[in-house]
Write a protein that holds these residues in place. Structure first.
Motif, short mmCIF file in Angstrom:
data_model
loop_
_atom_site.label_atom_id
_atom_site.label_comp_id
_atom_site.label_asym_id
_atom_site.label_seq_id
_atom_site.Cartn_x
_atom_site.Cartn_y
_atom_site.Cartn_z
N UNK A 52 46.95 22.18 34.61
CA UNK A 52 46.37 23.50 34.37
C UNK A 52 45.52 23.49 33.11
N UNK B 153 43.29 25.62 30.82
CA UNK B 153 42.97 27.03 30.58
C UNK B 153 41.53 27.16 30.13
N UNK C 179 36.90 32.59 23.81
CA UNK C 179 35.53 32.85 23.40
C UNK C 179 34.48 32.41 24.41
N UNK C 180 34.91 31.90 25.56
CA UNK C 180 33.95 31.59 26.60
C UNK C 180 34.23 32.50 27.80
N UNK C 181 33.35 32.42 28.75
CA UNK C 181 33.49 33.31 29.90
C UNK C 181 34.00 32.57 31.13
N UNK D 84 41.40 30.83 37.33
CA UNK D 84 42.20 31.91 37.88
C UNK D 84 41.95 32.11 39.37
N UNK E 123 44.42 30.71 42.58
CA UNK E 123 45.02 31.64 43.52
C UNK E 123 44.81 31.22 44.97
N UNK F 100 34.24 37.13 35.30
CA UNK F 100 34.53 38.56 35.18
C UNK F 100 33.56 39.22 34.23
N UNK F 101 33.15 38.46 33.23
CA UNK F 101 32.19 38.99 32.27
C UNK F 101 30.92 39.42 32.98
N UNK G 168 31.49 42.76 34.84
CA UNK G 168 31.76 44.04 34.17
C UNK G 168 30.80 44.40 33.06
N UNK H 92 46.53 36.84 40.87
CA UNK H 92 45.21 36.65 40.29
C UNK H 92 44.67 37.96 39.76
N UNK H 93 43.71 37.83 38.87
CA UNK H 93 43.04 39.02 38.36
C UNK H 93 42.22 39.62 39.49
N UNK H 94 42.11 40.91 39.48
CA UNK H 94 41.28 41.54 40.50
C UNK H 94 39.81 41.31 40.17
N UNK I 28 37.40 43.33 37.43
CA UNK I 28 38.12 43.84 36.27
C UNK I 28 38.09 42.76 35.19
N UNK I 29 38.57 43.12 34.03
CA UNK I 29 38.50 42.18 32.91
C UNK I 29 39.85 41.55 32.62
N UNK I 30 40.79 41.72 33.51
CA UNK I 30 42.15 41.31 33.21
C UNK I 30 42.45 39.88 33.62
N UNK I 31 42.14 38.96 32.77
CA UNK I 31 42.41 37.56 33.08
C UNK I 31 43.53 37.02 32.23
N UNK J 73 45.64 33.69 32.99
CA UNK J 73 45.16 32.37 32.60
C UNK J 73 45.80 31.88 31.30
N UNK J 74 45.64 32.69 30.27
CA UNK J 74 46.17 32.31 28.96
C UNK J 74 47.69 32.24 29.00
N UNK K 235 38.43 37.82 27.88
CA UNK K 235 37.22 37.07 27.55
C UNK K 235 36.02 37.99 27.44
N UNK K 236 36.04 39.05 28.25
CA UNK K 236 34.95 40.02 28.19
C UNK K 236 34.85 40.60 26.79
#
Lengths: 343, 343
Positions: free
Chosen positions: A76, A78, A82-84, A89, A93, A289-290, A293, B78-80, B83-86, B89-90, B289-290
DNA sequence: TCGATCCCTTGGATCGATCAAGCGATGCGG
DNA sequence: CCGCATCGCTTGATCGATCCAAGGGATCGA
């Protein structure tokens, strides 16, 4: 369900089912693994007993006997802070789902940076996994060569850039095609001075993506000199690179090797009060995701990670079947998620 | 390493090591599991043999005998998209590392939405995992009650909101404290009209976070009526909610229950040409990350996911030790990652 | 010299499933 | 009616580590 109410906390075994159904252990085993060997009425009787007792074969015992764990190892990695790049993820899944459909589970493990194969080695030696999915192929791939020499089944997400002779199975996304898609999209919008911001030259993936941009530009006889920049994958360096390019090359659009760099471009444009999407177009890479959104949305190349997962599992099934079927590499095409940043 | 070069493809067994070291199987087993029982020189001799042969105990055999798999099950949510919810991962990364240090690996599995416990059940019955980490606790948690009734060891990431009587182990982050931190930060900056955009009322977590905002405001005798909005967790609804609040309540700052909503606020401010960070302050939640890469940066409440992972593993080790040690719940405090969006 | 440790060996059973061989009953052709 | 193959099921052995009980040989102190 049934056994959870019993006094004994040990799950029912094959022998328990056999006794209840009035058959032998082997017959129960066959009912589970080779139902077609049984007479329909016996099969039904055994299945009833299985349902009544809530029996499920003990994994450890089965693994021991069959020398297979039905587990796929995945290191895994990660996303960096600070990156996008949160592709892991979405990828993980679908991988979990696809593998699950084929009777496999994903076993995650962590790798130490100093010895990249140590963790693979430990899992292999203890026969904890049947195979690996190797994803960290950004800068060459020592794991692949090592696993090959070890005769360990594995499939790589990423081409064997550093070794064209490599014969292992792999699945990858055509990064050049992605960049070409992005550039063509901008060309169609009327842009002619399209800049490229990519990664440093030692990144195979970066160079691949870059080649898509050049290919697209040259196809329309447009120059690329002075329009490209190669930097670290950070927002700050993307911003700086964009700033330099704006001063020296006056591009009307940017294609970037990552959404992180694209965010840097947006930042640089914001610094100068340039309205991105209207005055200057920007396209990123990875559809993070960045990109999704950020106000207005960032047009971005989207990797078909779901397809990648499916192909990976398909390849693994081939490798793990008897006799093993070694498929060649599979190259998938990305798509473009168009949003307001490209006008 | 050693055995990989041999003709036989089967890994060395305990008996092989014993023969090479000139000791009995039992002694090798002790060398691995209870080294303190051996005389130093014998131990060294056995360890040499282990190293030379590249021996590692067969997991399946050990699992079968000890009735433990040293695997922790984790349902991967997984994050939807959009959205910004990742956070997964971390979180997963540190979890894998921490668990690895304690000799455990993480087994990922997928869940079907219609029957949330089916997947748990299958793994339990086949004794594939020793315990679970349950993370999907946003709206109540049927899994927890079910696992408890099944006497399956597990630790939850998230409090048992829907059942205060629950006695299982859990680890959570104090969302109210996070929102309070964010609001206090804005109050210290001189803001008095601070709006809240959160989730719909049926979300326990949303209500918890919201309570931090009210607490902070009331502590300084500031009104909260008319300043709050509860919507879906999407950028679009965040944008809309912000727009309404701007018209009706004229706040000078926003605190949001998620970075996704905060991005919606940035969007709404952009629509009106309001310079966020200078004219109006915005704080998000989750430090995605966003938040990190959006130009200027979004101030956001950061969950100590690394600590969460450590506490989860600690709790699991307690549960799996003999006798089991059931720890109470652990509530951790978030921090605030301050960036330009809050001025 | 005797007994008490200490360190290791020995032989066996065990975990729960699958593999490989075998056995009785049935069916069919000669 | 016999020989033989086939079907459906059973039986004993096996995977590799751990647990258990008993005991042997060496060393040490009394």
């Amino acid at each position: 369900m049934a056994w959870s109410g019993r006094l004994s906390l040990t799950p029912p075994t094959l022998a328990d089912v056999a006794e209840r159904a009035g058959v032998s252990r082997q017959t129960v085993s066959n009912a589970v693994n080779n139902p077609e060997l049984l007479r329909p009425d016996t099969l039904a009787r055994v299945q009833d007993a299985i349902a009544e007792l809530g029996y499920s074969p003990n994994r450890a015992a089965r693994n021991l006997r069959t020398r297979a764990s039905h587990l796929i190892g995945l290191k895994f990695n990660p996303a960096q802070e600070g990156t996008a790049n949160a592709a892991m993820d979405r990828f993980v899944h679908t991988l979990v789902e696809t593998a699950g459909d084929s009777g496999y589970h994903i076993l995650l493990f962590a790798g130490t940076t100093d010895d990249p194969v140590a963790a693979y080695d430990a899992l292999l030696r203890s026969t904890a996994v049947d195979a690996f999915i190797v994803t960290d192929t950004y800068l060459g791939n020592p794991q692949a060569a090592w696993l090959t020499s070890r005769r360990a089944p594995f499939v790589a997400f990423g081409r064997p850039w550093d070794n064209p002779e490599a014969t292992h199975a792999w699945v990858d996304v055509d990064g050049a095609a992605g960049a070409e898609l992005a550039t063509d999209h901008l060309l169609d919008k009327g842009h002619t001075r399209i800049a490229w911001i990519g990664w440093r030259k030692d990144s195979f993936i970066g160079e691949d993506r870059r080649s898509g941009w050049t290919r697209s530009m040259h196809a329309r006889d447009l120059p690329t000199t002075g329009l490209a920049s190669r930097v670290e994958d950070t927002v700050a360096s993307g911003r700086e690179a964009a700033s330099v390019l704006l001063d020296e090359a006056h591009p009307s659009a940017f294609v970037c090797a990552s959404d992180t760099l694209a965010m840097g471009v947006l930042h640089a444009l914001g610094d100068r009060g340039i309205h991105w999407g209207r005055d200057v177009a920007v396209v990123g890479f990875d559809d993070s995701q960045v990109a999704q959104v950020v106000p207005g949305g960032l047009t971005s190349v989207r990797q078909p990670l779901e397809q990648v997962a499916v192909e990976l599992v398909k390849a693994l099934e081939g490798l793990l079947s008897t006799p093993p079927v070694a498929g060649p590499g599979v190259l998938l095409s990305p798509t473009l998620a168009v949003r307001l940043s490209s006008g």
